[in-house]
Design an enzyme around this catalytic site. Structure first.
Site, short mmCIF file in Angstrom:
data_model
loop_
_atom_site.label_atom_id
_atom_site.label_comp_id
_atom_site.label_asym_id
_atom_site.label_seq_id
_atom_site.Cartn_x
_atom_site.Cartn_y
_atom_site.Cartn_z
N GLU A 1 33.26 46.42 30.89
CA GLU A 1 32.40 45.42 30.27
C GLU A 1 31.68 46.01 29.06
O GLU A 1 31.49 45.33 28.04
CB GLU A 1 31.37 44.92 31.31
CG GLU A 1 30.74 43.60 30.96
CD GLU A 1 30.02 42.98 32.15
OE1 GLU A 1 30.69 42.69 33.17
OE2 GLU A 1 28.80 42.80 32.08
N GLU B 1 34.06 45.99 26.35
CA GLU B 1 34.28 44.60 25.92
C GLU B 1 33.14 44.17 24.99
O GLU B 1 33.37 43.55 23.94
CB GLU B 1 34.34 43.67 27.14
CG GLU B 1 34.74 42.25 26.78
CD GLU B 1 34.71 41.30 27.97
OE1 GLU B 1 34.44 41.76 29.09
OE2 GLU B 1 34.95 40.10 27.75
N CYS C 1 29.50 39.15 37.01
CA CYS C 1 29.58 39.74 38.36
C CYS C 1 29.18 38.76 39.44
O CYS C 1 29.49 38.96 40.61
CB CYS C 1 28.64 40.92 38.49
SG CYS C 1 28.72 42.03 37.13
N GLU D 1 34.77 33.15 45.76
CA GLU D 1 35.42 33.91 44.69
C GLU D 1 36.73 34.53 45.17
O GLU D 1 37.76 34.46 44.50
CB GLU D 1 34.48 35.00 44.18
CG GLU D 1 35.04 35.81 43.03
CD GLU D 1 34.14 36.99 42.65
OE1 GLU D 1 33.64 37.69 43.56
OE2 GLU D 1 33.93 37.21 41.46
N CYS E 1 21.22 40.37 43.45
CA CYS E 1 21.98 40.40 44.70
C CYS E 1 21.12 40.76 45.91
O CYS E 1 21.42 40.38 47.03
CB CYS E 1 23.12 41.39 44.61
SG CYS E 1 24.21 41.04 43.24
N SER F 1 31.98 37.48 30.07
CA SER F 1 32.84 38.66 30.06
C SER F 1 34.07 38.33 30.89
O SER F 1 33.99 37.65 31.91
CB SER F 1 32.08 39.82 30.70
OG SER F 1 32.99 40.81 31.12
N GLU G 1 43.19 32.64 41.06
CA GLU G 1 43.50 33.69 40.08
C GLU G 1 43.24 35.10 40.63
O GLU G 1 43.53 36.08 39.96
CB GLU G 1 42.73 33.46 38.77
CG GLU G 1 41.22 33.39 38.86
CD GLU G 1 40.66 32.00 39.09
OE1 GLU G 1 41.38 31.16 39.68
OE2 GLU G 1 39.52 31.74 38.70
N LYS H 1 30.75 34.97 47.13
CA LYS H 1 31.88 35.90 47.08
C LYS H 1 33.04 35.42 47.95
O LYS H 1 34.19 35.76 47.70
CB LYS H 1 31.44 37.29 47.55
CG LYS H 1 30.49 37.99 46.61
CD LYS H 1 31.21 38.71 45.50
CE LYS H 1 30.23 39.34 44.52
NZ LYS H 1 30.86 39.60 43.22
#
Lengths: 597, 388
Positions: A283, A286, A310, A372, A527, A330, A377, A369
């Site tokens: 990142e 990036e 994230c 996710e 988190c 990102s 993908e 999560k």
């Protein structure tokens, strides 16, 4: 100085600041008035009425959570009248509630159950209304299950979703006996704007909103001799797991957690922190490449500010709410998904395992999560990269299931590979942590020097609950290849809680903010306050978890992601270079615009 | 039994001036202090049912600092058995708007709203026509106070003042926590006077007659007259304006069908008075107060059915947010069914009575608090009808 109000509670005189409620005054005297709909993080609803008290010379019983203390008030919190009224209220709630406690996921962690047992409700006073109700259970979602038969309509979830997250996926529908908590057109949660952040789960007093648990599936995998079960643990789990096992908030239990996971039978106990470090490398580069495109190539299509990716709750939120800004995210996968992709490629290769026999489990402070990991993908290894996501709470349950005495466990270390990490990765668990970790690396890549902050602690970007943190970092005396960044003031913003994320994005959209880099975490505090963390939650608990995270960071021998030796090794052996071909294949992703309705 | 008829009054509907908006014009040139003094002297209490002194309400709101204040007229007439506001708005809307305009002057509001019950949508064209006239006159008088009509959508709870504000603000009609009261935090959180339709008309009549003449009507605790909606077992149902403080016995003599066994005073949220108590019951704030609903029941009626009907109404119309009201209403209705069917013993009624008492003292708003009124008065007075 604010005006002081004098009142008497249960015969004790007390003086409180004007505006304080009777409940707050009582608590400051250590008088416990029971509550259900009240939650410190939320606005006062005053709708369960469990907290009623008696006020002398007043006919009705005021709800102590919603009634400000006034001069000369004489309050009784436990009079005969109050006791009967309170018992009636709890009995009424029970009569509408599916009180089959042993079948409930929240058994023994339920505020209604606690109240009922304190009041010795015993044989129910009133008729059982449940058989006449057409309660539904929404179990279609991969992350959160909503069981209306357990709901007591306290509306904590509604307030959480609206106030803390400005998502408003949950709302009140119908009235009277049919009143219920529902969604837009009563669609299942997976079809509405729900981000799966799980903040409602954290605050639900009963078992009406719970995570979908994958405990049995994980046991099946552990006991299957043909499977190699790998577990990764997120940074924020190690500072909260203790709470799920009876310890005080703010205890760092990394070593005991590793020991426990080994005893549960996981074949390899690894650390998501490793891929947190990897995320920083990817990142960070990036960000630098976007800055170069914008400042040197003057490419008008460069999407700045770049936003972190994230937090899967945040990802789903931006997909629904600001889909036009998806290019600003990102492209880095979250550490969990990077880990999953590497487990079934790099790790399999190194350990000479067939990826089809690897079961990849993650322990996360998060319910989003789970969603996710199920995104289509997230199969870049050719398999489902992360098979099962367990929350901190689920891990707590598994540890209890095998009867481990957690506090007596020895401190053990993570396995390798993919078990070594740095302090930069640990702070991913707190708001502002990704930003700080990225800056520690980016600044050094560009200037060759450490960030100019005492002890590497970039306190200006350490987020705070309830606000958007903005900071500017001056980049100077850069290495020759980064000359275009000389004198650039890197503008950063850090937000936690989706309501604040919305503010940041609105400012960006309206041209009011000129950021380069923004870090957003869906949950209050980051988190550490995630939707999969132990219940209860409140500001005090979260601030203890936060202190623990920074303590863990300070205690790490390496505190910069790019200095993690395993990171250097994985680029040498496998990934070749940041943003390289393999990285793009395994570590980066794309996003899906979604509708608001 | 007395031969004298109950005193009919013609304050509310009567012609009060040949010149349109004359009383308003006359009042607007008076000082706020004078107007408030007259109102307080008159002893006027709110006509919605709760009976809060109107002068006090206006005074508190006037005294609350703030540039932005509102006047709201509660025309969400939803109490079962009440239909007097419909009549007032049909026949004398000018008096209502005038009363609101006076309130605007006294409290310093520039904007008023009439919250009209959704089912009264058919009144809207005529009301808007009158409103145009009002706005023209107020412009001529140089009084900066405009009125807007908002329509409800059929929820009983939106007649509760704070739920009404929520509804006006576009939110779900749920009562708020009190305090703060509307006088400090009402519509949009601003100081607001909210009064019943009839209250505003009374204000205007006090301005016209002066408090002394107004006070000649009624009793010490219940000044003035009241518009009653008379329904049920009566040969002459309809709207009647009567002096407050009348004994129920005389009311029944005049309106009953000769076989009246009970009168429900104040609608579903009011009290049921049985025949044996007619003599000692006064209609007014010192006795049994009412928002206007008077329902007569003769001996052919089952009081069990009457109560069941009311409870069914509350069960559906509770907003559902607070426990005592949402669940309590269900328990009361199902409870009397269970006793009637023999699924529960008759002593269960005592349990339910205690529950209704708890609802009365713990519910968040007037709806849940008043369910006990009809419940306990019907169960206490007609227990045998509940059981057999």
């Amino acid at each position: 100085m604010t005006k002081q109000i004098n009142l008497t509670i249960d015969g004790i005189n007390i003086s409180v600041e004007e505006g304080k409620t009777i409940l707050e005054a009582a608590r400051s005297l250590n008088i416990h008035v029971p509550t259900l709909c009240y939650h410190e993080d939320l606005c006062v609803a005053g709708n369960c009425r469990v907290c009623v008290v008696e006020q002398e010379n007043v006919k009705n019983l005021p709800a102590s959570c919603a009634t400000p203390a006034t001069e000369g008030m004489v309050i009784h919190t436990n009079s005969m009248k109050v006791r009967l009224a309170r018992k009636h209220i709890v009995e009424l709630l029970l009569s509408e509630h599916n009180a089959d406690c042993t079948k409930c996921y929240k058994n023994k962690n339920c505020e209604l159950q606690t109240l009922a047992s304190q009041m010795l409700t015993g044989d129910h006073m009133f008729l059982d209304l449940v058989p006449d109700k057409k309660y539904t259970i929404d179990r279609f979602n991969t992350a959160i299950i909503k069981d209306d038969s357990r709901c007591i309509r306290c509306q904590r979830c509604v307030r959480t979703c609206e106030e803390l997250q400005s998502v408003s996926a949950l709302g009140v529908a119908y009235r009277g006996d049919k009143m219920k908590i529902s969604t837009f057109f009563e669609n299942p949660l997976f079809e509405v704007v729900c981000t799966n952040c799980g903040q409602c789960v954290n605050r639900c007093p009963t078992g009406a909103l719970i995570e979908r648990n994958y405990i049995d599936q994980v046991w099946d995998a552990i006991y299957d001799p043909t499977k190699h079960v790998v577990v990764q643990t997120a940074p924020a789990v190690r500072i909260a797991l203790g709470e799920a096992l009876g310890m005080a908030p703010g205890k760092i239990v990394t070593g005991k957690m590793v020991a426990a996971l080994r005893r549960l039978g996981f074949d390899s106990v690894l650390d998501t922190d490793f891929t947190a470090d990897l995320t920083i490398i990817e990142e960070g580069h990036e960000l630098l490449s976007r800055l170069k495109k914008a400042l040197v190539d003057k490419d008008p299509k460069t999407a700045l500010p770049m936003a972190t990716s994230c937090s899967p709750g945040w990802i789903k939120f931006i997909e629904h709410t600001f889909p036009e800004y998806l290019p600003n995210l990102s492209t880095c996968k979250s550490p969990q998904q990077m880990f999953g992709a590497l487990t079934k490629t790099f790790y399999a290769l190194k350990r000479k395992l067939d990826p089809k026999n690897i079961v990849s489990v993650s322990i996360m402070p998060c319910t989003a999560k789970k969603f996710e990991a199920n995104r289509p993908e997230m199969r870049s290894s050719g398999y489902k990269d992360v098979d099962y996501v367990l929350t901190t709470r689920e891990l707590g349950i598994m540890i209890k299931q095998v009867g481990l005495e957690f506090e007596a466990l020895p401190e053990e270390h993570f396995d390798s590979f993919m078990g070594t990490s740095t302090g930069a990765a640990v702070i991913f668990g707190s708001t502002g942590g990704v930003m700080e970790a990225a800056l520690r690396t980016v600044y050094e890549v560009v200037t060759g020097r450490e960030v100019p902050f005492d002890g590497l602690n970039i306190t200006p970007v350490r987020g705070t609950e309830g606000e958007v943190r903005e900071a500017t970092i001056l980049i100077e005396k850069v290495k020759p290849e980064w000359r275009f960044l000389e004198g650039v003031e890197l503008k950063c913003a850090v937000a936690n809680g989706l309501a604040h994320a919305k503010t940041v994005m609105q400012n960006v959209r309206d041209g009011k903010a000129n950021y380069h880099f923004i870090e957003i975490m869906a949950c209050p505090g980051g988190c550490l306050g995630g939707g999969g963390q132990p219940i209860p939650t409140n500001r005090d608990i979260r601030s203890k978890r936060k202190s623990a995270i920074y303590e863990e960071d300070m205690g790490m021998p390496i505190r910069k992601s790019h200095e993690n030796p395993e990171i250097t090794a994985i680029y040498k052996d496998f990934l070749e270079k940041p943003l390289g071909h393999k990285s793009h294949e395994l570590l980066h992703t794309h996003y899906t615009p979604r509708k608001r309705y | 039994m007395s031969d004298a008829k109950l005193k009919r009054v013609d304050l509310i509907f009567g012609e009060y001036s040949n010149v349109k908006y004359k009383v308003l014009a006359d009042t607007l040139i008076r000082s706020n202090e004078e107007i408030l003094k007259d109102l307080l002297d008159s002893g006027l209490r709110g006509r919605g049912g709760a009976g809060f002194p109107t002068g006090m309400k206006w005074k508190f709101t006037a005294e609350t600092p703030g540039n932005e204040k509102y006047v709201v007229c509660n025309a969400d007439e939803g109490e079962p058995g009440t239909f007097k506001d419909k009549e007032i708005l049909t026949r004398v809307p000018r008096k209502v708007f005038s009363g609101m305009a006076i309130c605007g002057k006294v409290i310093g509001a520039k904007k008023g709203f009439l919250y009209l019950r959704g089912e009264y949508k058919f009144l809207l064209p005529d009301l808007l026509k009158e409103l145009d006239q009002y706005h023209e006159f107020s412009k001529q008088l140089g009084h900066d106070f405009s009125i807007e009509i908002r329509l409800g959508s059929g929820a009983y709870i939106c007649g509760e003042e704070s739920a009404l504000f929520e509804s006006m603000e576009g939110d779900r009609g749920e009562p708020r926590n009190k305090p703060p009261y509307p006088t400090t935090s009402g519509y949009l959180g601003k100081p607001t006077v909210i009064n019943n339709v009839e209250t505003f008309v009374n204000v205007l009549m006090i301005m016209r007659l002066g408090p002394d003449q107004y006070k000649k009507l009624g009793t010490t605790d219940s000044r003035g007259s009241k518009v009653f909606s008379v329904s049920g077992d009566t040969p002459i149902p309809g709207i009647y304006e009567l002096e407050l403080g009348m004994p129920l016995e005389r009311f029944v003599d005049e309106f009953g069908d000769g076989d009246t066994k009970a009168v429900q005073v104040g609608g579903a949220s009011g009290f049921c008075v049985p025949r044996k108590k007619f003599k000692d019951t006064v209609i007014g704030f010192e006795g049994v107060p009412t928002g206007g609903s008077m329902m007569l029941f003769n001996s052919s009626r089952s009081m069990y059915n009457v109560l069941h009907n009311y409870l069914e109404f509350f069960e559906e119309e509770s907003c559902g947010q607070c426990t005592p009201c949402r669940v309590g209403c269900q328990q009361l209705r199902k409870g009397i069914v269970a006793v009637k069917k023999g699924d529960k013993k008759s002593v269960y009624l005592d349990q339910l009575m205690k529950l209704s008492e708890s609802m009365k003292i713990t519910a968040k708003c007037g709806l849940g608090q008043s369910v006990a009124n009809s419940f306990s008065s019907i169960v206490n007075n007609f227990k045998e009808e509940m059981i057999y």
